[in-house]
Design an enzyme around this catalytic site. Structure first.
Site, PDB file in Angstrom:
ATOM      1  N   HIS A 227     -13.186 -15.752 -28.400  1.00  0.00           N
ATOM      2  CA  HIS A 227     -13.985 -15.033 -27.410  1.00  0.00           C
ATOM      3  C   HIS A 227     -15.243 -14.521 -28.104  1.00  0.00           C
ATOM      4  O   HIS A 227     -15.329 -14.504 -29.330  1.00  0.00           O
ATOM      5  CB  HIS A 227     -13.196 -13.877 -26.783  1.00  0.00           C
ATOM      6  CG  HIS A 227     -12.894 -12.772 -27.747  1.00  0.00           C
ATOM      7  ND1 HIS A 227     -11.890 -12.860 -28.689  1.00  0.00           N
ATOM      8  CD2 HIS A 227     -13.480 -11.563 -27.940  1.00  0.00           C
ATOM      9  CE1 HIS A 227     -11.857 -11.759 -29.407  1.00  0.00           C
ATOM     10  NE2 HIS A 227     -12.818 -10.950 -28.978  1.00  0.00           N
ATOM     11  N   SER A 229     -18.171 -11.869 -29.323  1.00  0.00           N
ATOM     12  CA  SER A 229     -18.321 -10.475 -29.715  1.00  0.00           C
ATOM     13  C   SER A 229     -19.407 -10.386 -30.780  1.00  0.00           C
ATOM     14  O   SER A 229     -20.320 -11.203 -30.806  1.00  0.00           O
ATOM     15  CB  SER A 229     -16.982  -9.927 -30.225  1.00  0.00           C
ATOM     16  OG  SER A 229     -17.046  -8.521 -30.347  1.00  0.00           O
TER      17      SER A 229
END
Length: 516
Positions: A227, A229
């Site tokens: 993901h 970030s």
């Protein structure tokens, strides 16, 4: 009856007196929490006393004060909307919400795509199949030039890479995406990647991402993302080992104009990463400063003292106007990647101050020594600077940004880097490829100062949007059949044969040796 009444009176007294007193104390504590000190002092001071002036507590030198009001919801929405708006393949440098950011954004479908920040050594690869068929996702790649967003480090830890964000925050895909950026640790196994699972505007919470060396190669961090970030890389040497990183020393100054009385040199102590040098260039742009010559590498250790910069020679006709000829840079400012610089200011002597000065002062030559405190006799770098009034300092015309680049497959990139890196007696190595890409002698000398010149020139080829077929053709023309064979093998496995254009017809005797 009287004794009973007297026994109740203390309890009544506590209820009547104790509760108001406790309430008053609680109110006073609330005022201390929520009321500014000057206002609280004004509320409680006697009339005969003047209000004391509150002096703000000074922040440490490496933690500049912001004084920025909290962002409103519309401001935050506009901030993220601009970051995720497609930039048509361009790299944008802009200050948003008091943060200096470098970013690029695009839409990606099921075919995947690549984002690269121009001249920064940072890329994000979204593989084919990461996005479902029929869908389009907006993705962004962001370099954070805000030093306050970096992790809080101990004296033993050193920052060796930029802070990079992938957006939108928290986005996930059907296949892992690959984030790549440069680091300057001398020992890759001592470099540890960190992640902050927060947005750009939130307070950062940095945590280690795997063990040291898990995501680092010789000079690069490569992270497979589940993901999006924020990410960076920190140098953490194991117990008993000395941590070291590579610096690049960059000298900047403004043009030397006829009749100019003063000239200032600024020497930056930067992490040896492309984006650190680009930050210094952006920092110098408002002042008209230009990079003078190629950067010099410096072997910087975390177990030593401050960095010394010592002025050792000034050419005739000039003098140093600073109080000292030696300046210090705090060790932690360099070790924690704060991009510090030091400057010297020189004054041109008048004709009455020096014999035949007018003929000599049209040129200035400066020599400086730099070393870590206590290591002057063991390791030192010599910085030389030369400028004259006759030199052309014209700013080159702006170059339009290329479309999104083609990213070389990581395995093939490393193989070509290994083949092109060793210097050949005939020069048929990375230098020949640089010449074919149009680089002049000065730029080739600049690349030779990098940790991996071959990797730097291959990245330049990527930024020029070169394809594997074009690279195969160049290697054939250069008669680097080992590199051409590696490319052809990869293309054969992927089902895309390499066309032999031009060079094959000009050299009919050349054949690819599959055994190379």
């Amino acid at each position: 009856m009287c004794s009973h009444e007297s026994s109740i009176q203390p309890a009544q007294f506590l209820l009547v007196v104790g509760v108001p007193v406790a309430s008053a104390l609680l109110l006073l504590q609330c005022l201390r929490w929520h009321c500014p000190r000057r206002l609280l002092g004004a509320c409680w001071k006697p009339d005969s006393q003047e209000e004391p002036v509150a002096h703000p507590t000074p922040l440490p030198e490496d933690e500049p004060s912001r004084g920025c009001p909290p962002a409103t919801l519309p401001e935050m929405a506009a901030f993220y909307q601009e970051l995720h708006t497609p930039t048509q393949g361009q790299t944008v440098i802009r200050q948003l919400m008091h943060k200096l950011l470098v970013f690029s954004a695009r839409e990606v479908d099921h075919r995947g795509g690549c984002l690269m920040l121009q001249d920064m050594g940072i890329s994000l690869l979204i593989p084919p199949g990461a996005v479902a068929v029929g869908r389009q996702e907006r993705v962004s790649l962001i370099l954070v030039w805000d030093l306050l967003d970096a992790p809080s480090l101990s004296r033993a830890q050193g920052l060796v890479s930029p802070v990079v964000a992938c957006g939108p925050h928290g986005a996930s895909f059907l296949k892992p995406c690959t984030l790549t950026f440069k680091h300057c640790a001398q020992e890759p196994s001592h470099a540890r990647t960190y992640s902050s699972n927060t947005t750009l505007l939130d307070a950062k919470v940095w945590r280690p991402l795997g063990r040291p060396g898990a995501h680092t190669s010789r000079d690069e961090c490569r992270i497979h993302l589940s993901h999006f970030s924020l990410y960076t890389c920190v140098l953490e040497a194991p117990g008993g080992r000395e941590a070291r990183k590579w610096l690049q020393l960059a000298v900047f100054c403004s043009p030397l104009a006829p009749g100019q009385s003063h000239l200032q040199l600024r020497i930056y102590f930067l992490n040896n990463t492309p984006c650190a040098l680009q930050w210094a260039m952006a920092n110098e742009q408002p002042h008209g400063g230009r990079l003078r010559g190629p950067c010099q590498l410096f072997d910087f250790t975390g177990a030593r003292g401050d960095q010394c910069l010592k002025l050792t020679y000034i050419s005739e006709g000039w003098e140093n106007v600073d109080e000292s000829s030696c300046q210090l840079v705090p060790h932690l400012h360099i070790w924690h990647g704060k991009c510090p610089f030091r400057s010297f200011c020189f004054r041109r002597k008048t004709a009455s101050e020096s014999v035949n000065c007018s003929a000599l002062a049209s040129e200035i030559i400066v020599t400086m020594h730099t070393f870590q405190d206590g290591l002057e006799t063991k390791y030192m770098e010599i910085l030389r600077f030369q400028a004259s009034e006759e030199e052309s300092w014209a700013v080159p015309p702006p170059v339009s940004q290329p479309p999104p680049c083609n990213r070389l497959p990581p395995e093939l990139f490393e193989q070509l880097q290994m083949l092109l890196e060793p210097n050949s007696i005939t020069g048929n190595d990375w230098r020949r490829l640089a010449s074919h890409l149009g680089l002049c002698g000065m730029k080739i000398r600049f690349l030779s100062c990098q940790r991996s010149p071959a990797a730097a020139i291959l990245e330049l080829f990527e930024e020029q949007n070169g394809s594997l077929q074009e690279l195969h053709y160049l290697m054939t023309v250069m008669e680097r059949l080992d590199c051409a064979s590696a490319i052809q093998n990869y293309l054969s496995l992927s089902g895309s044969p390499a066309p032999l254009r031009g060079g094959a017809h000009e050299n009919p005797g050349l054949e690819l040796d599959e055994k190379l």
